[in-house]
Structures are given as C-alpha cells and as structure tokens.
Design a protein around this motif. Structure first.
Motif, mmCIF file in Angstrom:
data_model
loop_
_atom_site.group_PDB
_atom_site.id
_atom_site.type_symbol
_atom_site.label_atom_id
_atom_site.label_comp_id
_atom_site.label_asym_id
_atom_site.label_seq_id
_atom_site.Cartn_x
_atom_site.Cartn_y
_atom_site.Cartn_z
ATOM 1 N N VAL A 1 10.456 -53.573 -40.869
ATOM 2 C CA VAL A 1 9.785 -52.286 -41.093
ATOM 3 C C VAL A 1 8.349 -52.481 -41.591
ATOM 4 O O VAL A 1 7.442 -51.738 -41.198
ATOM 5 C CB VAL A 1 10.601 -51.439 -42.103
ATOM 6 N N SER A 2 8.121 -53.476 -42.448
ATOM 7 C CA SER A 2 6.810 -53.637 -43.080
ATOM 8 C C SER A 2 5.659 -53.783 -42.090
ATOM 9 O O SER A 2 4.623 -53.115 -42.260
ATOM 10 C CB SER A 2 6.827 -54.821 -44.053
ATOM 11 N N THR B 1 4.834 -59.799 -51.295
ATOM 12 C CA THR B 1 4.857 -58.343 -51.420
ATOM 13 C C THR B 1 4.359 -57.919 -52.789
ATOM 14 O O THR B 1 3.587 -56.955 -52.923
ATOM 15 C CB THR B 1 6.286 -57.809 -51.197
ATOM 16 N N HIS C 1 7.340 -63.316 -42.510
ATOM 17 C CA HIS C 1 8.383 -62.493 -41.903
ATOM 18 C C HIS C 1 8.702 -62.928 -40.475
ATOM 19 O O HIS C 1 9.833 -62.780 -40.012
ATOM 20 C CB HIS C 1 7.963 -61.020 -41.933
ATOM 21 N N SER D 1 15.816 -56.036 -43.014
ATOM 22 C CA SER D 1 15.237 -54.787 -42.511
ATOM 23 C C SER D 1 13.802 -54.595 -43.005
ATOM 24 O O SER D 1 12.958 -54.041 -42.295
ATOM 25 C CB SER D 1 16.108 -53.592 -42.910
ATOM 26 N N TYR D 2 13.510 -55.071 -44.230
ATOM 27 C CA TYR D 2 12.139 -54.951 -44.742
ATOM 28 C C TYR D 2 11.169 -55.763 -43.901
ATOM 29 O O TYR D 2 10.048 -55.324 -43.641
ATOM 30 C CB TYR D 2 12.088 -55.406 -46.201
ATOM 31 N N LEU E 1 5.860 -49.156 -48.873
ATOM 32 C CA LEU E 1 6.506 -50.458 -48.691
ATOM 33 C C LEU E 1 7.179 -50.925 -49.976
ATOM 34 O O LEU E 1 8.288 -51.487 -49.933
ATOM 35 C CB LEU E 1 5.476 -51.495 -48.237
ATOM 36 N N PHE F 1 10.414 -48.990 -50.423
ATOM 37 C CA PHE F 1 11.408 -49.430 -49.444
ATOM 38 C C PHE F 1 11.947 -50.812 -49.810
ATOM 39 O O PHE F 1 13.152 -51.064 -49.709
ATOM 40 C CB PHE F 1 10.791 -49.450 -48.042
ATOM 41 N N PHE F 2 11.057 -51.701 -50.252
ATOM 42 C CA PHE F 2 11.487 -53.052 -50.601
ATOM 43 C C PHE F 2 12.464 -53.029 -51.779
ATOM 44 O O PHE F 2 13.504 -53.699 -51.751
ATOM 45 C CB PHE F 2 10.282 -53.923 -50.951
ATOM 46 N N SER G 1 8.682 -63.845 -49.353
ATOM 47 C CA SER G 1 8.506 -62.444 -48.973
ATOM 48 C C SER G 1 8.336 -61.564 -50.209
ATOM 49 O O SER G 1 7.415 -60.746 -50.285
ATOM 50 C CB SER G 1 9.700 -61.964 -48.140
ATOM 51 N N ILE H 1 15.836 -51.713 -50.625
ATOM 52 C CA ILE H 1 16.558 -52.707 -49.823
ATOM 53 C C ILE H 1 17.051 -53.853 -50.699
ATOM 54 O O ILE H 1 18.172 -54.359 -50.516
ATOM 55 C CB ILE H 1 15.655 -53.238 -48.691
ATOM 56 N N TYR H 2 16.238 -54.277 -51.664
ATOM 57 C CA TYR H 2 16.624 -55.390 -52.531
ATOM 58 C C TYR H 2 17.895 -55.057 -53.312
ATOM 59 O O TYR H 2 18.838 -55.864 -53.360
ATOM 60 C CB TYR H 2 15.482 -55.720 -53.488
#
Length: 315
Positions: free
Chosen positions: A284-285, A103, A59, A280-281, A242, A245-246, A99, A249-250
């Motif tokens: 934030v992560s 993840t 990241h 953004s991930y 996470l 959220f991922f 990423s 966002i994806y």
C-alpha cells in the motif's frame, strides 16, 4: 469444514498472496525508478526523497522474499538447502525490521521539514545526503546484528517433522534456542515499541502543526484559499496516513501471531494470512506515495503526453 472448502480457501489464499506480491513489487519498483529519474532530471532532492527511495528498495526485496517463502509454504522446493533457508529467512526478517526503521525515519524527517524556524528541530533541516546514507548504513548493520540469530537457528528440514523444531516453510525450520530466542525477541520488541512510539510522537507533532497552520490560514485568507493544501501539507497528510496504516497493520499482525501460540504448526493457510497482513503495508505504501507526489504525477503526465505525440506522428 469439508475438504472442498479447505481446498478452495487454500487456493484463494495462495493466489491472493501472489497477487499482493506482484502488485507490491511493481509499485515499489515504479516508485524507486521515478525517484531516480526525478533526481537525474531535476538534480535536486527533497529531505524525504532518499528515505522514500530506501523504503521502496526495502519493500521490493521484502516482497521478493515473501514470494520465495510462499512458494515453499505451499510446496517443498528441492533446491532449498541450509544456505538458501538461512539467506531467505534472514533477508526477509531484516527487510521487515528495516521497513519499520525507515518508516519511522520518514515520519521524523517530515516532522522536521514541517517544523517552524523557531523550533528546536530547525537545526536538523539542512543535513546533507551523506548524513542520511551514514544513518542508512547504521540501520543495516544494527538490524543485521539483531537478526543474525537466524543464521544459527535456521536449518533446512525437507520432509522432516519434529516436535523440537518450529515450522517456517516445508523446507525450513528453526531450532527453538529458547534463551537466545527470548533475548533477541526482547531486543526486537523494545526496538519496535520505541520506533512506533517515536512515530506516534512525530505524527502528533505534525497534526498539531497542520491544525495551527490551518487556523492561521483561515484568518489570513479566504476559505477557498485556506482549503488549498500546500505541497508540504499534502506530503505530510500522506505520511500521516501511512503512519496510521502501519501502526494498525503492526498491531493486527501481532494479534494474529499471538493467536497461533508460542509454537508454530504446519498450517499453510494461517501462515499465508499472517504474511498477507504483515506485507500489506509494503504494497500500500508505494501506491499512497505515488498518488500524492506532485512531481511524480507531473512526470507521468509528461511521459504520457510524449507517448500520445509519438503515436499521432506514427499515424
């Protein structure tokens, strides 16, 4: 929309993206350094430590390449040539694929850590760090091979416009290469779909284990003790956050990408909004992982206490 509003939106989007990049680089660097210091001081690793460090490194590089691309979206840079375009675009794409792979690996490792001894996943609990490093190497080689098409299709096109080229930045474009692009797009889509499916399965498995553990705790202990989450449960909850959220966002990124159509246009604001969502991930992560990592919090308190003692002595 008048020119003043367009200029305001452009400036606001630009500085929002730059702020995101700066925060992301700082947060991921701190997370990476704290894990390295924790390893040096404690000389022991949790199953997810290497993967978390690897994700923080990915990241950090992703945010750096995003910053480079953003500077060229808003203004063409004279030093961009074919080599620069190929390197930055390939590295950015590679970091995005790594990423999602890392993840997914983090989610699977946490599910293995949480699994009971009677589970079929228990035999994977005591894998060495060498196995993880070999798997990281495999991810790098595999994703580089998929993203290798950018070495061929990316070209430097400063101050050149052509209907046959796909706009990336003001200095870089892509040759359409329709059949090659379709083949690699299909492979990348299959990979992403498989990894997200694996994330969903591992997340569902962790949720079921946490619910079962909570019911057992309520039977064995008082309500006050049942409400206290163990370190493993706290780590699992943060990883579940996470994952959610991922995935959000994806799919949001996919919707924005699809809305622009099959051809890209020279719309810097639209591209930067897409980059804001896509990256953004990565910002934030590390913030979530730092805030929920008990060892990191203890280390920060320890360092803060030392600083306060030093300031008192100096006075």
């Amino acid at each position: 929309m008048n020119k003043n509003n367009e200029l305001f939106i452009c400036i606001a989007t630009r500085y929002t993206l730059y702020s995101q990049v700066c925060i992301g680089i700082l947060a991921n660097t701190i997370l990476l350094l704290l894990h390295v210091l924790t390893l040096l001081l404690e000389h022991r690793l949790k199953p997810t430590d290497l993967t978390t460090s690897h994700l923080a490194l990915i990241h950090t590089v992703l945010q750096l390449t995003t910053g480079f691309i953003a500077t060229d979206i808003f203004g063409s840079q004279n030093f961009w040539n074919d080599l620069t375009c190929k390197s930055v675009i390939l590295l950015h794409r590679l970091m995005r694929e790594l990423s999602i792979s890392s993840t997914c690996l983090l989610s699977v490792l946490q599910a293995i850590t949480l699994s009971p001894r009677s589970s079929c996943l228990a035999k994977f609990k005591h894998k060495s760090s060498t196995d993880s490093l070999c798997f990281f190497l495999f991810l790098w080689v595999f994703n580089t091979s998929i993203g290798g098409r950018f070495l061929i299709s990316t070209v430097a096109t400063p101050n050149v416009t052509s209907a046959s080229l796909l706009f990336v930045t003001k200095s870089c474009s892509l040759w359409p290469m329709r059949y090659v692009r379709l083949t690699f797009f299909t492979l990348a889509t299959f990979q992403d779909t498989s990894l997200i499916g694996l994330m969903v399965l591992s997340s569902g498995y962790m949720v079921s284990l946490l619910c079962r553990h909570k019911r057992q705790s309520q039977h064995l202990h008082s309500n006050r003790l049942a409400l206290r989450a163990s370190p493993v449960a706290r780590a699992t909850q943060s990883i579940l956050l996470l994952m959610s959220f991922f995935v959000f966002i994806y799919f949001w990124d996919c919707i924005i990408s699809t809305s622009s159509g099959l051809s890209w246009n020279n719309d810097s604001v639209h591209l930067c909004v897409q980059m804001l969502v896509g990256n953004s991930y990565a910002m934030v992560s590390p913030l979530v992982l730092i805030s929920t990592e008990k060892r990191v919090i203890k280390f920060l308190k320890h360092m803060w206490g030392k600083d306060q003692k030093c300031s008192v002595i100096q006075r």
